[in-house]
Every structure is written in C-alpha cells, then in structure tokens.
Design a protein around this motif. Structure first.
Motif, PDB file in Angstrom:
ATOM      1  N   THR A 162       0.831  -1.211   0.000  1.00  0.00           N
ATOM      2  CA  THR A 162       0.000   0.000   0.000  1.00  0.00           C
ATOM      3  C   THR A 162       0.858   1.250   0.000  1.00  0.00           C
ATOM      4  N   LYS A 163       2.004   1.147   0.657  1.00  0.00           N
ATOM      5  CA  LYS A 163       2.886   2.319   0.760  1.00  0.00           C
ATOM      6  C   LYS A 163       3.237   2.894  -0.608  1.00  0.00           C
ATOM      7  N   GLU A 164       3.349   1.996  -1.590  1.00  0.00           N
ATOM      8  CA  GLU A 164       3.783   2.450  -2.909  1.00  0.00           C
ATOM      9  C   GLU A 164       2.668   3.103  -3.694  1.00  0.00           C
ATOM     10  N   GLN A 165       1.440   2.967  -3.193  1.00  0.00           N
ATOM     11  CA  GLN A 165       0.310   3.464  -3.969  1.00  0.00           C
ATOM     12  C   GLN A 165       0.387   4.973  -4.144  1.00  0.00           C
ATOM     13  N   PRO A 166      -0.135   5.454  -5.283  1.00  0.00           N
ATOM     14  CA  PRO A 166      -0.075   6.908  -5.551  1.00  0.00           C
ATOM     15  C   PRO A 166      -0.780   7.749  -4.500  1.00  0.00           C
ATOM     16  N   HIS A 167      -1.868   7.215  -3.932  1.00  0.00           N
ATOM     17  CA  HIS A 167      -2.596   8.109  -3.040  1.00  0.00           C
ATOM     18  C   HIS A 167      -1.826   8.365  -1.756  1.00  0.00           C
ATOM     19  N   ILE A 168      -0.964   7.444  -1.378  1.00  0.00           N
ATOM     20  CA  ILE A 168      -0.146   7.700  -0.195  1.00  0.00           C
ATOM     21  C   ILE A 168       0.881   8.779  -0.504  1.00  0.00           C
ATOM     22  N   GLU A 169       1.477   8.658  -1.694  1.00  0.00           N
ATOM     23  CA  GLU A 169       2.416   9.700  -2.121  1.00  0.00           C
ATOM     24  C   GLU A 169       1.744  11.052  -2.084  1.00  0.00           C
ATOM     25  N   ALA A 170       0.522  11.086  -2.638  1.00  0.00           N
ATOM     26  CA  ALA A 170      -0.188  12.357  -2.702  1.00  0.00           C
ATOM     27  C   ALA A 170      -0.424  12.915  -1.307  1.00  0.00           C
ATOM     28  N   LEU A 171      -0.819  12.037  -0.390  1.00  0.00           N
ATOM     29  CA  LEU A 171      -1.067  12.498   0.972  1.00  0.00           C
ATOM     30  C   LEU A 171       0.187  13.078   1.594  1.00  0.00           C
ATOM     31  N   LYS A 172       1.315  12.410   1.333  1.00  0.00           N
ATOM     32  CA  LYS A 172       2.554  12.929   1.910  1.00  0.00           C
ATOM     33  C   LYS A 172       2.877  14.303   1.347  1.00  0.00           C
ATOM     34  N   VAL A 173       2.672  14.452   0.032  1.00  0.00           N
ATOM     35  CA  VAL A 173       2.955  15.738  -0.586  1.00  0.00           C
ATOM     36  C   VAL A 173       2.055  16.821  -0.009  1.00  0.00           C
ATOM     37  N   LEU A 174       0.795  16.449   0.231  1.00  0.00           N
ATOM     38  CA  LEU A 174      -0.134  17.437   0.769  1.00  0.00           C
ATOM     39  C   LEU A 174       0.140  17.754   2.222  1.00  0.00           C
ATOM     40  N   GLY A 175       1.080  17.051   2.835  1.00  0.00           N
ATOM     41  CA  GLY A 175       1.472  17.394   4.193  1.00  0.00           C
ATOM     42  C   GLY A 175       0.754  16.607   5.274  1.00  0.00           C
ATOM     43  N   ALA A 176       0.128  15.507   4.917  1.00  0.00           N
ATOM     44  CA  ALA A 176      -0.537  14.716   5.964  1.00  0.00           C
ATOM     45  C   ALA A 176       0.518  14.158   6.905  1.00  0.00           C
ATOM     46  N   PRO A 178       2.427  11.597   9.402  1.00  0.00           N
ATOM     47  CA  PRO A 178       2.578  10.135   9.331  1.00  0.00           C
ATOM     48  C   PRO A 178       1.503   9.414  10.138  1.00  0.00           C
ATOM     49  N   VAL A 179       1.153  10.004  11.284  1.00  0.00           N
ATOM     50  CA  VAL A 179       0.136   9.365  12.112  1.00  0.00           C
ATOM     51  C   VAL A 179      -1.177   9.263  11.368  1.00  0.00           C
ATOM     52  N   ARG A 180      -1.511  10.333  10.640  1.00  0.00           N
ATOM     53  CA  ARG A 180      -2.779  10.327   9.916  1.00  0.00           C
ATOM     54  C   ARG A 180      -2.778   9.278   8.802  1.00  0.00           C
ATOM     55  N   ILE A 181      -1.672   9.255   8.069  1.00  0.00           N
ATOM     56  CA  ILE A 181      -1.560   8.262   6.995  1.00  0.00           C
ATOM     57  C   ILE A 181      -1.669   6.867   7.586  1.00  0.00           C
ATOM     58  N   PHE A 182      -0.957   6.694   8.682  1.00  0.00           N
ATOM     59  CA  PHE A 182      -0.943   5.395   9.352  1.00  0.00           C
ATOM     60  C   PHE A 182      -2.348   4.986   9.766  1.00  0.00           C
ATOM     61  N   GLY A 183      -2.999   5.860  10.501  1.00  0.00           N
ATOM     62  CA  GLY A 183      -4.267   5.476  11.093  1.00  0.00           C
ATOM     63  C   GLY A 183      -5.413   5.399  10.104  1.00  0.00           C
TER      64      GLY A 183
END
Lengths: 309, 317
Positions: A162-176, A178-183
């Motif tokens: 899942t980590k490699e998925q584009p939407h995770i990348e997008a979330l990181k770029v948008l500044g989410a 790590p806790v939010r991405i994780f949870g």
C-alpha cells in the motif's frame, strides 16, 4: 466486503456461512437455551441415557449433557474470539509499524516473526502455560503469542504494497502527518486480509483451545469445554461412549463448518490475491525462512474451480 | 549451489540462536524462584535465607542473565541438560530413553500420512470434478477438522473395546503401533492429500501433459514421467514441514491417550510440574528438529528442482 461475501457464495459455502452464523448466535445465547444448569451435579442420575428429562443424557456427575455442550460452545467461541482479536491487534500493529517504519526496525521485527512462525503455535502456547501456570487468562495470552506472528507478516506485506500506492504519495505531498496516513489509510487496508485470514485460523484456534483443555492446561472444570469434556469422558469410554462421542462430534462439526466457510471466503476474497503466507497456510505449507513474503495471484477461474464442490 | 547451502545453513543457525534465546527468556521470566523451590524440597519447610542463597549459588542463579544463557547453551551442546526438578534425574538420560518410543510413533505416523495422503489425492485426481473427487475432498476436510483426542478414543472404541483387534495401552510391539500411528497421522494425511491434489491438478493443466495425453501417451506414463517430477519438490517440502508442524506437536496428545512413555508425555509432565530443565530441554530439542527438517526441505527443493539448479549454475539467484 459483506456484500461481496453474500453475493459470491452459493451452495455449500453459503450453507456453511449460515451454519457459522447459527453457531455463533446459539453459543452467545447458550445460557438461555440450556434447559439445566450445566454445573448442577445430580449423582443419582449419572450416566443417564437420552430421555424425556435430559435430551442428550447425563454425564458421570449427573450433569445435563445438552446444557454442558451449549455452554462449551460459548466458552470456545469466546476464547477463540478473544485469541484472534488479540492476535490481530498485536500482530497487526507490529506488522503495520514494521512495514511503515521500514529499515532496521523492519529487519528486526521480521527476524523475530520468523522465529515465532517457525515454531508451531501449540508448542508456543504449551511452553508459555508451562512457564506461567494454568488459567483462563494465561491460556488466552499463550495462544495469542502463538498466533500473532502470521498477522504481523500479513499486515506488513499489505502495508508494504500500500505504501507504494499513488494516493499515499499524494497524501505525503499534501502534508498529511505520518500518524494520519498510518491510522486512516494503512491500518484499514490491513484489516480486510487479516479478517479473511482469521476466518481460516478460527478452526485451528478452536482445536488448540480444546487440545489445551484436554491436556489439563486450558479451561478447567467445572467450566465446560469440549476438550475438557473429552478428557473426562475418555475415562468412561467403556461404560458410556456418548460422553466422548457427543463433545467430539460437536467440536468436529464446529471446526469443519468454520473451515469450509473460510476456505471459500479466502479464495473468493475481493482482492483475488493472497499473500504467500495465507496461501501457504491454506495449502498446509510452512512459509520458508526467507524474510520477505511475496504475493501470489490466484486467477479467478482457478479459484472458482478450487471452490466448486 | 554451495553459496545457497551456506546461506540456508546460516539462516538456520540464526533462527536457532534466536529461538534458544526465547526459550531461555521464557523460563527466566517465569514466576517462581527455582532456588526457593529446591531449597524447600531439600531442607524442608524450615529452609532459611542462607539455604536459599546456597542453593542459588549452586544452581548458578546468581550470575547475570547472559552468563546463565551461555552456561545453559554450552552445557546443552555437551549433552548436559541439567537435572529434573521432579526427581533429580538427568534430563539428557531420560530424553535418550524416551526418544526411541517417540521415534517409532513419528515414523509410523509419517508413513500413514504419506500413504493415506497420496491415496486420497490420487483418488481425487483420477476424475477431477467427479463425485469421487468431491467425496475425497470432503473426507480430507473432515480429517483436518477432527481433533486427535477425539479420533484416538474413537479408534480405541472401535478396535479395542468393541472388538479386541489391537492392544490399547502402552507400547508393546508392532500391533500396538497401529492405532496411535493412525490417530497421529490422519491429520497430516488430510492436509497432505489436499496439497498434493492441488499440485497434481496444477500439473495436469500444464501444456506438456495435455499434449502428451492427446498424442496418446498412457495415463500412467504421463503421471510418472511428467506429473510426478514436477510436483516432487513441493510435495516433499510440504510433507517434511507437516511432520514438524502437525505430527510432532500431536505427539503429546497421542502419547497421553495411548499411554506411551515418550517425549511428548515427558514434556507434558514437565509442563504440569513446571519442571524447567525438562521444559527447556524438550523445547530445544524440538526447535533443532524443526529447523533441521525445514533446512532439509529447503535443500531438497533446491536440489530436486532443475530450474533452481540451472539458475544457480548460471550464477543468477
């Protein structure tokens, strides 16, 4: 996911699904259904056969067998639910964390998981109970220690992909954070496969609970549990075989239904892909000592063929 | 090739070390003070603090954890597993006595698993999708779900109590091996049957098999020449790991039911009595056997599979 399950199951798997549901409901309301107090000793009535008063007869202490069997199903199902729940929480958390953090933490976690996976769950549980003494809570903890490793590996592989998925990348770029991405993204992705795997595990966990009780290291009398009823009944095998046949048949039926149901769920799961650990377990194979679990795709037509009974 | 072997062995060693640390920690963290227990046993209820301290020094329990671990594992390698808490006898000696009995049981159960498993799988693969296939699959599913401690008494009931065919209790020569071996082997047989069945089905859908049959090769020839070598590596792996995962843990239960004085029974007594030297020794032995089985399975798969052999020779790994 429920919709997938319901619409995809036909024939035997659907019957098994309904059977599982019935079993769970029955066991939950067992105290209401039991005609007698399962612990009520009535020595005058010992070894009574099936009759008007006692539908399935009585055991060596005159306790009503039907009530005992019903209560036993409740004991088993609660124990199984507790163990699997804890295993998913503990194993899942460790696995998701390992996958998310990566690096040296991941390596260490994988090595430890490997060791736990290479020892049979029953042996781990026996060892823990042997060291820390018997008791219901100890049994649950011991079994959890035996079962968490598979869920750790499972959730880790889900997170890794899942980590490699584009939407995770997008979330990181948008500044989410790590806790939010994780949870909100990684953890929910791991829950689905974990539940599918848990369905298959449930039967084995039930057998282990019964085995531990049989050996005197799990559920103790006067609580009723199938394994424990079997060890008592074996002593009276010559005089009253029903004391052995009834709990044994109940346990077998329970496990068979769970197994049939879970096989169909697993093979038809919406993702159509099983982590190698799951496929290996389904096929009864031990994952090798290699550190990374690869994904194995089961083609839909093959899955249909494997399941059509 | 050599590199693969070395790497596998290396992983096995690391796993063994980690497992031995876990076993040691398990007993170390367990509640209860062995020194106090032994002092009480030796000096009665009037044991004093000095007695306890003396016993503690004797057992070497006053050293640090890493020291104790190294001492324990060092002794283990030399074959000294300490003395049992229950009767003071040498654990290694007891183990050596009981290994023979358990070995008989394990080998017979493995035989049962192999024969029954292949039989069931073969029956199913004969006419895929037919009623025999579905019947054997049902039997296998039941076989996986039946607990050993139910099957054992059932077999006892049928073949000992109702009709005295086989001896019931204790180990007394080949006739007494039948029922315990069946009890222990059926679970593995069922799993093995399911796996082999899937493997054979996969192999039979391969192009070369279909081609072979369509040009008129006999079913027997196709089976032996095309299907068997292709499923052999995986089947052997599954079989060996099954022995480790289903047969060995089931030893305890089956030996209890049929009253065989083997290692499983010894382990159980040690557990119920919290006899730590016994528990540690059996666990260590078990882990070693498991790791060796795993290693052999991995290596066999590497050797039997020509694709792996070729890729190794070409240097790609």
């Amino acid at each position: 996911m429920i919709r997938t399950v319901v619409t995809a199951l036909r024939g035997l798997p659907r019957a098994a699904g309904i059977a599982v549901l019935v079993m769970v409901v029955v066991s939950l309301v067992a105290p209401l259904l039991a005609p007698y107090d399962p612990n009520a000793i009535d020595l005058g009535n010992a070894f009574g056969g099936p009759g008007a008063h006692h539908l399935l007869g009585t055991d060596q202490l005159g306790r009503d067998l039907l009530s005992r069997l019903l209560l036993a199903s409740q004991t088993t199902i609660t124990a199984v639910a507790a163990v699997i729940g804890c295993a998913i929480v503990v194993g899942g958390t460790i696995g998701v964390l390992a996958g998310a953090i990566g690096g040296i933490v991941d390596e260490i976690v994988m090595r430890v998981t490997d060791v736990f996976m290479s020892i049979p769950s029953m042996v781990i549980a026996l060892a823990v109970i042997g060291a820390f003494g018997t008791g219901y809570l100890t049994m649950i903890i011991a079994l959890t220690l035996g079962w968490w490793s598979a869920y750790a590996r499972l959730s880790r592989s889900v997170v890794l992909s899942t980590k490699e998925q584009p939407h995770i990348e997008a979330l990181k770029v948008l500044g989410a954070s790590p806790v939010r991405i994780f949870g909100r993204h990684l953890v929910p992705a791991a829950i689905g496969p974990a539940l599918v795997y848990a369905a298959g595990d449930a039967g084995l966990v039930a057998l282990s609970v019964a085995s531990l009780s049989f050996l005197g290291m799990g559920v103790k009398p006067p609580q009723s549990e199938w394994g424990q009823m079997l060890v008592d009944g074996t002593r009276y095998l010559e005089s009253d075989a029903m004391l052995v046949i009834l709990p044994g048949a109940a346990l077998t039926l329970f496990v068979v239904t769970l197994n049939v149901f879970s096989r169909s769920i697993a093979l038809r799961s919406s993702q159509g892909a099983l982590p190698r650990a799951t496929l290996a377990r389904r096929l009864g194979r031990l994952p090798s000592l290699a550190p990374r679990a690869a994904r194995v795709r089961v083609a839909p037509d093959r899955a249909k063929r494997m399941v059509s009974q | 090739m050599l590199r693969m072997i070395v790497r596998r062995v290396g992983v096995a060693v690391i796993t063994f070390v980690l497992a031995s640390v876990l076993i040691f920690l398990l007993v170390d963290l367990a509640p209860g003070d062995p020194a106090k227990l032994l002092a009480e046993r030796r000096f009665g209820a009037t044991s004093t603090m000095e007695n306890v301290a003396q016993v503690r020094a004797e057992l070497g329990l006053d050293r640090s954890a890493p020291e104790r671990y190294l001492s324990w594992i060092g002794h283990a390698f030399r074959g000294d597993f300490g003395s049992s808490f229950q009767n003071g006898r040498s654990v290694a000696h007891d183990l050596a006595d009981k290994v023979g009995v358990s070995l008989i049981l394990v080998l017979c159960a493995a035989l049962v698993a192999l024969v029954l498993g292949v039989l069931l799988a073969g029956l199913g693969a004969w006419r895929p999708g037919g009623w025999i296939d579905r019947a054997t699959r049902g039997v296998a599913m039941t076989g996986v779900s039946v607990p050993t401690f139910f099957l054992g008494p059932l077999l006892l009931l049928a073949f000992t109590l109702k009709a005295p065919v086989f001896p019931a209790i204790g180990e007394s020569g080949p006739p007494s091996w039948v029922l315990p071996a069946l009890t222990l082997g059926c679970g593995s047989a069922a799993i093995f049957a399911i796996v082999v069945r899937v493997l054979v089905e996969e192999a039979m859908t391969q192009q070369y098999v279909i081609t072979g049959r369509s040009v008129g090769a006999l079913p027997g020839a196709v089976l032996v020449r095309d299907v068997l070598p292709n499923i052999a590596p995986q089947a052997v792996t599954v079989f060996l790991t099954q022995i480790g995962f289903t047969v060995l843990p089931g030893l305890t239960i089956v030996e209890t039911i049929f009253a065989w004085p083997g290692i499983g029974d010894y382990f159980l007594r040690g557990l119920l009595f919290r006899d730590f030297p016994v528990i540690q020794a059996v666990l260590l032995l078990f882990v070693v056997v498991l790791i060796v089985l795993n290693l052999v399975a991995d290596l066999i798969q590497g050797i039997l599979d020509p694709r792996v052999r070729r890729s190794l020779r070409e240097g790609t790994r």
